[in-house]
Structure formats: C-alpha cells, structure tokens
Scaffold this motif. Structure first.
Motif: not given
Length: 478
Positions: A318-329
């Motif tokens: 579930x770590x990937x929820x934070x490295x998505x480009x939509x979360x980056x901003x």
C-alpha cells in the motif's frame, strides 16, 4: 527556472570551486586514454553482468534484449554544504510521506482537514483497503525511498534543487550507484587520493540494518531475504547484487510458503522461518489469494502473515498510494500538516489536469509543458512539449481531453548539465539525481545517489529505458 545551470562551469573560462581540482586533472588527460578507460569499463560491466532488460525491445534476431546502462567517466560533484541541506530536505520529506501513508490507513486526518481530497486516495489504484488499521513497525511504510532531484537554472545564473518525483514502492538503481563508484576507483585511483570523496560502499550494511530493525519484535536474530520476480525482471541484476552484498538469500515466490500465518523458506536443511522480506515484487503480484489470482511471483497467504505481524515487508503493502504523481503536488502541504515545518526541498510547480482551470491552461500551453501520466513510469506515457511535433501534440491533446484526471503537467525545466564524455568529446548533458533514503528505527542515507544522464544532445529524458546513462556521484567531505 529558465537558463540551464552547468554543474562544473560558471562560464567558459571559470570553473566552480568544488570542481577545480578535478577539472585540472581532466584537462591533462589525453582523449585516447579516456576512450580506452570507457571501453575497459564497458568490458568489465558486461563481464560482471550489469545489464537491464528492455521490455518490448527486440534484437535483430527478434529475441528480447538486455543492455548495459552506459556509464560516463566524468563524475557529478556536489559540495559538502549543498549535500547537508539536501539531506535535511530528504529526511523531512520521507518522514512526512511515511506519516501520510500511516494516516491514510488509520485516522485519515489529512482528508478530514480538507488538505488531500479523499477521491485522490480511495480511487487511487495503489490504495490497498486490506491495509486499513494494520500497524507496521515504527509507522514506517517506505523503508527504501528513491527521491528524484533535479537542479534548474534561475534567471540570475544560480541553480535551485527541486524534487521531481518520489519513488516509494520498489525504487531501483542503487546497485549502479555502488558499481559506478567501484569502477571509478578501479579506473582512476589517483583521483580518490587527491579528492576527499564521501564513501558509499557501506550502503548494503545500512540497508541490512534497516531491514533487521523492522523484524517482528519477538525475533532476536531475524532471517532476511530478497524476493525477486526472477531473472527476466529488468532489475534482476540489482536484486541478486544486493542479496549477495548483504549476505542473505535471494528467493522467488515458489521458494516461500505460509503455514499457521508464518512465512517459511524452503532450504536443503528443511523449512526455515523468514522474518523480513525485502520485496522487489509489486503489490498486485505478492499474494495470489489476496490480489491477482493469476500471479506466480508471490506467495499464497503472505498478506495474512503480514497482517498478523509475523513477517515484515519492505516496502510495506500500500505504500504506492504516496508515490503517485497525482499525490505529489500535496507533499509540501503534508510536510506542514504533519511536521509543522516549511519544506526544505521544493516541488516543481505542477498543474492538476483534473482541475478545470489547470486543464485549460495546460491545453493552451501544451507546446511548452511536460505532461505525465499519473501512474506512468520509466519516461513512458508522457509528452515533452518543446521536443514534440504538432502532430504529436494534437494526438496527445485528444488523449488528455478524454482522460484529464490521468495526467499532471509541469513547466519544461532547464535541467542542469554536467560535462559528459560522448563520442564527439566532452560536452554538457542534462542530469538528475536519485538519493536513496533508508527508514527504520532511524532515517539514514549514504552521501550521494545515482546520477542519471541524458546522453542524447538536448534530451531531458534520463531514464535508462529511454537511452540514458549514469555517472558516479561525489559528495565532497567537509
């Protein structure tokens, strides 16, 4: 963020202070000597098997292809004071990202505060409802983080560092950082007696320490393994390399089994309990009973053992929820929300195409922007406006209009350049940097990272899958 910043040269006649010693040495090296050193490096890398698989690429005989990542002989040099500031910024960012992931799977305070929209998380393909309420050691989800840093030129000729991307799932490339340093020390030992370069060779020791630290608390001498998808994975060399460097077993899913919610490894002496898995397999393929039932890469029952606290996974499910480009901003706001601090490292300005005003701006300025898929990686699924034809822009416009929420856009940064030894001689090429941040009981990192270089003249795409190469990264001692 306009003109390109040259890492070595202030002007055609003036060299930056931290590069002066190296530049004097370089000026005395005959071109044919450098060329023969490059050929020697390529021969050694090929012999050792430092290759990566290129998916979809074919050799002339139609078979799949493995390639060397081109290695450049001219190092990227970072002065001590710059690294100190960068390290502080990296620590701050990774701590906040881990706090965010914990919050997503627990109280969801940041959603209730209206800082990150709930749909950005719950509709994210990397969100794992199976992790709701699951506690992980020290609240750390991303034990190994690769944070992509770029330097862009300012109007006054200075350069500022920006975070381009957060890689929190299965970041790769650290083996090239280690092998590049080993190669430079082999080819040019005199440079390391002349320069005080911070070491990186202890990274595998730090990685093993980090992995052992997150073992179940009841275990005194944890058994740690590296889980690989197998030899056909593009980063298989790295999986084998890191297992060997840490002195632990490299396993595939078929080598593991779960019994009574504990994970075991098949060995010639019989089953052996496994306590920590450094997994280089994506979530979807980890457990066929929980995720993709057709996966042969994982281990049936692994999620249950993990949820029971009987095995640690690095990085966490579930770590990937934070490295998505939509979360980056939203990361700068996360830092303020969780830590009460201003970000030390800034994001690149980013337009969210799912927002009407941002979409309108992006569609009006496609020729000037870089547009990326929020789930994309490896330099694929993106438009580099200034390097694209009118037909390519028109085609991409239609794709963007059909699915605006799948994209973000950023200004085309004039990435900093570093002198690079190419066929025509020494010439500037654009670079980025991926430092690796380890989080366990503490947050630590080796000084440096993987410098990637776009070997094609004028190209801004540094990814190895797109023809990029790598350099050794020197952080000078204080």
């Amino acid at each position: 963020m306009r003109s390109s910043f040259d890492e070595m040269q202030i002007s055609s006649t003036q060299v930056r202070e931290h590069y002066r010693g190296y530049q004097q040495w370089l000026a005395q090296q005959p071109g044919d000597v450098m060329k023969s050193r490059r050929e020697e490096a390529e021969m050694i890398f090929r012999r050792v098997g430092i290759t990566f698989a290129v998916y979809g690429a074919k050799d002339e005989d139609g078979s799949g292809t493995e390639r060397l990542i081109p290695f450049d002989l001219i190092p990227r040099v970072i002065p001590a004071h710059e690294w100190v500031d960068m390290e502080k910024g990296l620590r701050q960012r990774v701590v906040a990202l881990n706090r965010f992931i914990h919050d997503v799977y627990h109280g969801q305070d940041i959603i209730r505060a209206g800082i990150v929209p709930g749909e950005q998380i719950f509709k994210n393909a990397q969100f794992r409802p199976e992790m709701m309420g699951v506690d992980v050691p020290f609240g750390v989800y991303s034990h190994i983080s690769g944070i992509d840093i770029v330097r862009a030129g300012n109007a006054d000729g200075s350069g500022s560092y920006y975070v381009l991307e957060d890689n929190l799932r299965v970041p790769s490339g650290v083996s090239y950082m280690l092998e590049n340093r080993k190669m430079m020390m082999r080819l040019f030992p005199e440079l390391f007696s002349q320069h005080r370069v911070e070491p990186v060779a202890h990274y595998p020791d730090m990685l093993l320490e980090t992995l052992r630290a997150v073992a179940p608390p009841s275990v005194n001498e944890p058994t740690v393994v590296v889980l690989t998808p197998g030899m056909y994975n593009s980063a298989y060399f790295e999986h084998a390399f890191l297992a060997q460097q840490m002195g632990i077993e490299l396993v595939e899913g078929q080598d593991l089994f779960v019994k009574d919610n504990f994970v075991y490894m098949r060995t010639t002496q019989g089953p052996k309990r496994v306590d920590v898995i450094y997994r280089r397999v994506d979530d979807d393929f980890l457990d066929p009973t929980a995720f993709r039932p057709d996966s042969t890469l994982g281990c049936a029952g692994l999620l249950g053992a993990y949820r029971a606290g009987n095995v640690a996974l690095s990085n966490a499910i579930g770590t990937g929820v934070a490295d998505d480009k939509s979360i980056y901003p939203y990361v700068p706001k996360m830092i303020e929300f969780y830590l009460g601090e201003k970000p030390i490292l800034n994001n690149v300005p980013t337009y969210l195409c799912r927002e009407a005003d941002d979409l309108k701006y992006v569609l009006d300025h496609l020729a000037e922007l870089v547009v990326k898929e929020v789930h994309g990686a490896g330099g694929y699924g993106m438009l580099v406006g200034p390097a694209s034809t009118k037909a390519e822009i028109a085609e991409f416009r239609a794709v963007l209009e059909a699915n605006p929420s799948g994209y973000i856009a950023q200004p085309t940064l004039a990435l900093s350049t570093c002198p690079t030894f190419v066929e025509s001689g020494i010439a500037p090429r654009h670079i980025d940097l991926r430092p690796f941040v380890l989080s366990g009981k503490t947050v630590q990192m080796v000084p440096g990272g993987l410098t990637r270089v776009a070997l094609k003249e004028g190209s801004l795409v540094v990814n190895s899958s797109q023809g990029g190469g790598t350099k050794d990264t020197w952080v000078l001692e204080q």
